[in-house]
Design a protein around this motif. Structure first.
Motif, PDB file in Angstrom:
ATOM      1  N   PRO A 110       0.900  -1.267   0.077  1.00 13.88           N
ATOM      2  CA  PRO A 110       0.144  -0.058   0.147  1.00 13.88           C
ATOM      3  C   PRO A 110       0.685   1.206   0.182  1.00 13.88           C
ATOM      4  N   PRO A 111       1.860   1.354   0.845  1.00 17.41           N
ATOM      5  CA  PRO A 111       2.571   2.751   0.728  1.00 17.41           C
ATOM      6  C   PRO A 111       3.155   3.227  -0.625  1.00 17.41           C
ATOM      7  N   ILE A 112       3.599   2.112  -1.520  1.00 14.54           N
ATOM      8  CA  ILE A 112       4.076   2.344  -2.671  1.00 14.54           C
ATOM      9  C   ILE A 112       2.895   2.467  -3.859  1.00 14.54           C
ATOM     10  N   ARG A 113       2.027   1.726  -3.457  1.00 17.60           N
ATOM     11  CA  ARG A 113       0.653   1.647  -4.517  1.00 17.60           C
ATOM     12  C   ARG A 113      -0.054   3.033  -4.314  1.00 17.60           C
ATOM     13  N   TYR A 114      -0.324   3.629  -3.244  1.00 21.50           N
ATOM     14  CA  TYR A 114      -0.797   4.783  -2.911  1.00 21.50           C
ATOM     15  C   TYR A 114      -0.144   5.954  -3.288  1.00 21.50           C
TER      16      TYR A 114
ATOM     17  N   ALA B  42      -9.378  18.110  -7.704  1.00 19.73           N
ATOM     18  CA  ALA B  42      -7.893  18.336  -7.831  1.00 19.73           C
ATOM     19  C   ALA B  42      -6.942  18.000  -6.811  1.00 19.73           C
ATOM     20  N   VAL B  43      -6.702  16.668  -6.752  1.00 18.98           N
ATOM     21  CA  VAL B  43      -5.973  16.088  -5.714  1.00 18.98           C
ATOM     22  C   VAL B  43      -4.748  15.287  -6.221  1.00 18.98           C
ATOM     23  N   GLY B  44      -4.529  14.979  -7.335  1.00 23.68           N
ATOM     24  CA  GLY B  44      -3.260  14.086  -7.953  1.00 23.68           C
ATOM     25  C   GLY B  44      -2.760  15.118  -8.981  1.00 23.68           C
ATOM     26  N   ARG B  45      -1.747  14.460  -9.531  1.00 26.44           N
ATOM     27  CA  ARG B  45      -1.094  14.999 -10.719  1.00 26.44           C
ATOM     28  C   ARG B  45      -2.034  15.193 -12.107  1.00 26.44           C
ATOM     29  N   PHE B  46      -2.687  14.119 -12.292  1.00 26.99           N
ATOM     30  CA  PHE B  46      -3.570  14.165 -13.622  1.00 26.99           C
ATOM     31  C   PHE B  46      -4.678  15.097 -13.240  1.00 26.99           C
ATOM     32  N   THR B  47      -5.817  14.950 -11.867  1.00 31.10           N
ATOM     33  CA  THR B  47      -6.634  15.894 -11.861  1.00 31.10           C
ATOM     34  C   THR B  47      -6.285  17.485 -11.698  1.00 31.10           C
ATOM     35  N   GLU B  48      -5.086  17.632 -11.191  1.00 34.13           N
ATOM     36  CA  GLU B  48      -4.473  18.859 -11.100  1.00 34.13           C
ATOM     37  C   GLU B  48      -4.390  19.669 -12.552  1.00 34.13           C
ATOM     38  N   ARG B  49      -3.730  18.720 -13.437  1.00 30.25           N
ATOM     39  CA  ARG B  49      -3.556  19.143 -14.783  1.00 30.25           C
ATOM     40  C   ARG B  49      -4.851  19.370 -15.390  1.00 30.25           C
ATOM     41  N   LEU B  50      -5.861  18.651 -15.194  1.00 28.57           N
ATOM     42  CA  LEU B  50      -6.835  18.694 -15.762  1.00 28.57           C
ATOM     43  C   LEU B  50      -7.729  20.159 -15.151  1.00 28.57           C
ATOM     44  N   TYR B  51      -7.419  20.362 -13.858  1.00 32.24           N
ATOM     45  CA  TYR B  51      -8.046  21.637 -13.237  1.00 32.24           C
ATOM     46  C   TYR B  51      -7.343  22.863 -13.719  1.00 32.24           C
ATOM     47  N   ALA B  52      -6.129  22.755 -14.244  1.00 28.00           N
ATOM     48  CA  ALA B  52      -5.465  23.825 -14.898  1.00 28.00           C
ATOM     49  C   ALA B  52      -5.925  24.272 -16.066  1.00 28.00           C
ATOM     50  N   LEU B  53      -6.526  23.405 -16.731  1.00 30.01           N
ATOM     51  CA  LEU B  53      -7.254  23.681 -18.321  1.00 30.01           C
ATOM     52  C   LEU B  53      -8.254  24.911 -18.102  1.00 30.01           C
ATOM     53  N   LYS B  54      -8.432  25.739 -19.151  1.00 31.15           N
ATOM     54  CA  LYS B  54      -9.349  26.980 -19.181  1.00 31.15           C
ATOM     55  C   LYS B  54     -10.606  26.316 -19.217  1.00 31.15           C
TER      56      LYS B  54
ATOM     57  N   PHE C 193       1.440   5.850  -7.536  1.00 25.24           N
ATOM     58  CA  PHE C 193       0.837   4.788  -8.464  1.00 25.24           C
ATOM     59  C   PHE C 193       1.239   4.842  -9.552  1.00 25.24           C
ATOM     60  N   ARG C 194       1.580   5.525 -10.451  1.00 25.40           N
ATOM     61  CA  ARG C 194       2.192   5.662 -11.883  1.00 25.40           C
ATOM     62  C   ARG C 194       3.645   4.612 -11.831  1.00 25.40           C
ATOM     63  N   PHE C 195       4.227   4.938 -10.962  1.00 29.72           N
ATOM     64  CA  PHE C 195       5.603   3.966 -10.900  1.00 29.72           C
ATOM     65  C   PHE C 195       5.063   2.460 -10.468  1.00 29.72           C
ATOM     66  N   PHE C 196       4.207   2.450  -9.722  1.00 29.14           N
ATOM     67  CA  PHE C 196       3.596   1.009  -9.393  1.00 29.14           C
ATOM     68  C   PHE C 196       2.911   0.604 -10.651  1.00 29.14           C
ATOM     69  N   ALA C 197       2.310   1.037 -11.277  1.00 29.30           N
ATOM     70  CA  ALA C 197       1.371   0.432 -12.424  1.00 29.30           C
ATOM     71  C   ALA C 197       2.252   0.065 -13.631  1.00 29.30           C
ATOM     72  N   PHE C 198       3.349   0.762 -13.887  1.00 30.00           N
ATOM     73  CA  PHE C 198       4.318   0.566 -14.885  1.00 30.00           C
ATOM     74  C   PHE C 198       4.967  -0.508 -14.464  1.00 30.00           C
ATOM     75  N   LEU C 199       5.702  -0.594 -13.364  1.00 29.86           N
ATOM     76  CA  LEU C 199       6.609  -1.827 -12.883  1.00 29.86           C
ATOM     77  C   LEU C 199       5.601  -3.071 -12.799  1.00 29.86           C
ATOM     78  N   HIS C 200       4.396  -2.836 -12.215  1.00 31.39           N
ATOM     79  CA  HIS C 200       3.652  -4.218 -11.934  1.00 31.39           C
ATOM     80  C   HIS C 200       3.405  -4.997 -13.302  1.00 31.39           C
ATOM     81  N   ARG C 201       2.924  -4.157 -14.322  1.00 36.14           N
ATOM     82  CA  ARG C 201       2.753  -4.778 -15.577  1.00 36.14           C
ATOM     83  C   ARG C 201       4.063  -5.339 -16.037  1.00 36.14           C
ATOM     84  N   LEU C 202       5.328  -4.679 -16.104  1.00 36.99           N
ATOM     85  CA  LEU C 202       6.469  -5.333 -16.378  1.00 36.99           C
ATOM     86  C   LEU C 202       7.150  -6.374 -15.602  1.00 36.99           C
ATOM     87  N   LEU C 203       7.032  -6.427 -14.474  1.00 33.61           N
ATOM     88  CA  LEU C 203       7.350  -7.598 -13.677  1.00 33.61           C
ATOM     89  C   LEU C 203       6.532  -8.712 -13.590  1.00 33.61           C
TER      90      LEU C 203
END
Length: 567
Positions: free
Chosen positions: A242-246, A365-377, A249-259
């Motif tokens: 959980p500490p790494i997955r939460y 807007a609580v994460g990187r994706f939603t922060e970038r989405l909120y930054a759009l006009k 998450f992007r790092f976890f998702a990429f390595l999880h599929r690869l491993l």
């Protein structure tokens, strides 16, 4: 003496090498049969409950003229009223027992801020562990033959893959949504790691007394691939905690599929018996991807609307037919070219096909994706790719009374269900009373769904439909986590929506048990009540525990549906 010990070790190795592996495959089949039996049980339970709900026709269901909602609507005309009443009573008793047991097993124990799995999940884990231990030790001496553990580990692999798929065949059979099956995926994967550890450690313990033999084995191709497989599996497990997955998450998702892919390749190189297990899992994975990309993925036009309290409303128009409570995965190239983000459908917009055409989702807007989405006009229109719909939302329009409890952006789930019930009421649905409870951290969040709540209040004015809206506002000065069991602290009501007496705005924290008891206390003994909770784990656990304490075999039948958000 040393020579005798070495000869004994070699004899043991030769005995193990000549063991009839078909016996180990037989015990692997036993474990497979147990898991398949559990899936069969859940499938039968799902379809039996669905059948009982159709038999237990609620009062007033004849007001709904839609024949599609009841394929057997003409069936009662061929059944005597006496037999029909007896069937409905029997169905109601069975449904009541099912709901009672389900609610009690949903109780979530906690130790301070730490939430443990639900009681039912713990019991299921203990039963599964007992079955694995029985099959592992039955008619086997693991010291002499650790291969039993290896074959059982291989048996868990295809089930682990099936439980991780979004379009899992298990979801189609049991009605359990893929995000809930993902928890079982983690349990199954943990069993794989434990069995692989037993298999590897016992073999090495056999070889350890004889250094020359140990070195000889470690230099063999089979053992090298085995150690590489085990190392990959352990790394896969550790990076999924959980500490790494939460937090990553992007790092976890990429390595999880690869491993995971590397693990499947290495285990096939380690033993010739692995492909029969691995290919089964790969076929399920291939089927999942075919369904995801060829059937459930659609191009869409998206429009961005910026709301107060760092919230973004995304309006999507595509050839998709979700229901309220479904969730979709959205890829917005203007934000990220590769990251898919899950969103709950908060509203179905008119203008397309029935239940489709266009819909909205909300994102805080609580994460990187939603922060970038909120930054759009505000008003930006862009291309999006939508995959879905996913999830198994409850059919709340089949209950006489519904309690919707949400925390923060969890209201995207309950708001969609409220709108669905509004449409059902217009068609003469059976729902007569709804209480909408929303716990927010500031008054600015009211703007997210203020217009929708006003519309719901206006549409139910001067009707027999009872709608109550209770909003608990925890102001910024009231920081800190919500303690389980803490009584709600009221500092008086705030100004309601246009002074509507059906709306209560209260500053303080809500205690789920008080809310639930007040709602259920106004229900008849035989009335069906649906309680829906969506929000952070603390809120969902509070509601689950309140339902577990309140449920009884003599009072109203309570059905619970929970969706957890980690904000």
């Amino acid at each position: 003496m040393d020579q005798d010990s070495m000869d004994m070790g070699m004899d043991m190795s030769m005995i193990s090498a000549t063991l009839p592996y078909t016996i180990e495959l037989l015990y692997a089949a036993y474990l497979c049969a147990f898991v398949c039996t559990a899936i069969l049980f859940l499938t039968l339970r799902y379809h039996l409950v669905h059948l009982l709900q159709r038999v237990d026709t609620p009062e007033g269901s004849d007001q709904n003229p839609s024949p599609a909602s009841s394929p057997s609507a003409s069936a009662p005309s061929t059944i005597s009223p006496f037999r029909l009443r007896n069937s409905q009573r029997t169905a109601e008793r069975l449904l009541r027992i099912n709901s009672y047991l389900t609610n009690k097993l949903s109780y979530t124990p906690y130790i301070g801020p730490l939430f443990l799995p639900a009681v039912g999940t713990i019991l299921l884990g203990l039963v599964f562990t007992s079955i694995i231990a029985t099959v592992l030790l039955l008619n086997a001496d693991l010291i002499l033959n650790p291969n039993r553990a290896g074959f059982l580990a291989l048996t868990t692999v295809p089930f682990s893959i099936a439980l991780a798929n979004k379009n899992s065949i298990i979801t189609a059979l049991t009605g359990i949504s893929h995000e809930k099956l993902n928890r079982l995926h983690r349990w199954m994967a943990t069993a794989t790691v434990i069995l692989a550890t037993v298999h590897m450690s016992l073999w090495i313990d056999q070889w350890r007394p004889f250094v020359w033999f140990l070195n000889l084995q470690l230099e063999s191709t089979k053992v090298i691939y085995g150690l590489a497989t085990y190392s990959t599996l352990c790394l896969l497990f550790l990076l999924s905690l959980p500490p790494i997955r939460y937090r990553l998450f992007r790092f976890f998702a990429f390595l999880h599929r690869l491993l995971a892919l590397l693990f499947l390749i290495l285990v096939c190189l380690h033993t010739a018996y692995a492909p029969r297990f691995i290919l089964t899992g790969l076929l399920l994975l291939l089927l999942d991807n075919l369904i995801s990309y060829s059937i459930k993925t659609h191009l869409s036009r998206a429009r961005i609307s910026i709301l107060p309290a760092r919230c973004t409303r995304l309006t999507l128009a595509c050839d998709l037919s979700p229901r309220a409570g479904h969730h979709v995965y959205v890829l917005v190239p203007a934000v990220s070219w590769w990251q898919w983000h899950p969103f709950t459908v908060s509203a179905i917009l008119p203008g397309g096909k029935t239940g489709g055409g266009a819909f909205t989702v909300h994102a805080q807007a609580v994460g990187r994706f939603t922060e970038r989405l909120y930054a759009l006009k505000d008003g930006t229109e862009c291309l999006a790719i939508v995959a879905g719909p996913y999830g198994v939302p409850p059919r709340v329009d089949t209950y006489g009374a519904v309690l919707l409890v949400a925390g923060g952006s969890g209201a995207t789930f309950t708001m969609g269900l409220l709108k669905e019930m509004m449409r059902s009421v217009e068609r003469g649905g059976v729902t007569k009373r709804v209480e909408f409870v929303w716990c927010i951290s500031g008054q600015a969040q009211l703007a997210w769904f203020r217009k929708d709540l006003d519309t719901a209040l206006l549409s139910t004015m001067d009707t027999n439909f009872s709608l109550t809206i209770r909003i608990f506002i925890r102001e910024e000065g009231d920081d800190g986590p919500v303690d389980i069991g803490e009584c709600f602290q009221s500092s008086g009501p705030l100004k309601s929506f246009d002074c509507d007496p059906r709306v209560q705005l209260v500053t303080g924290r809500a205690r789920a048990e008080d809310v639930l008891r007040g709602f259920v206390g106004d229900c008849a003994a035989g009335e069906g009540v649906c309680v829906v909770a969506c929000g952070p784990s603390s809120l969902v656990a509070d509601v689950s525990n309140a339902v577990a304490r309140t449920s009884s075999l003599s009072g109203p039948r309570i059905d619970l549906h929970c969706e957890r958000y980690s904000l």
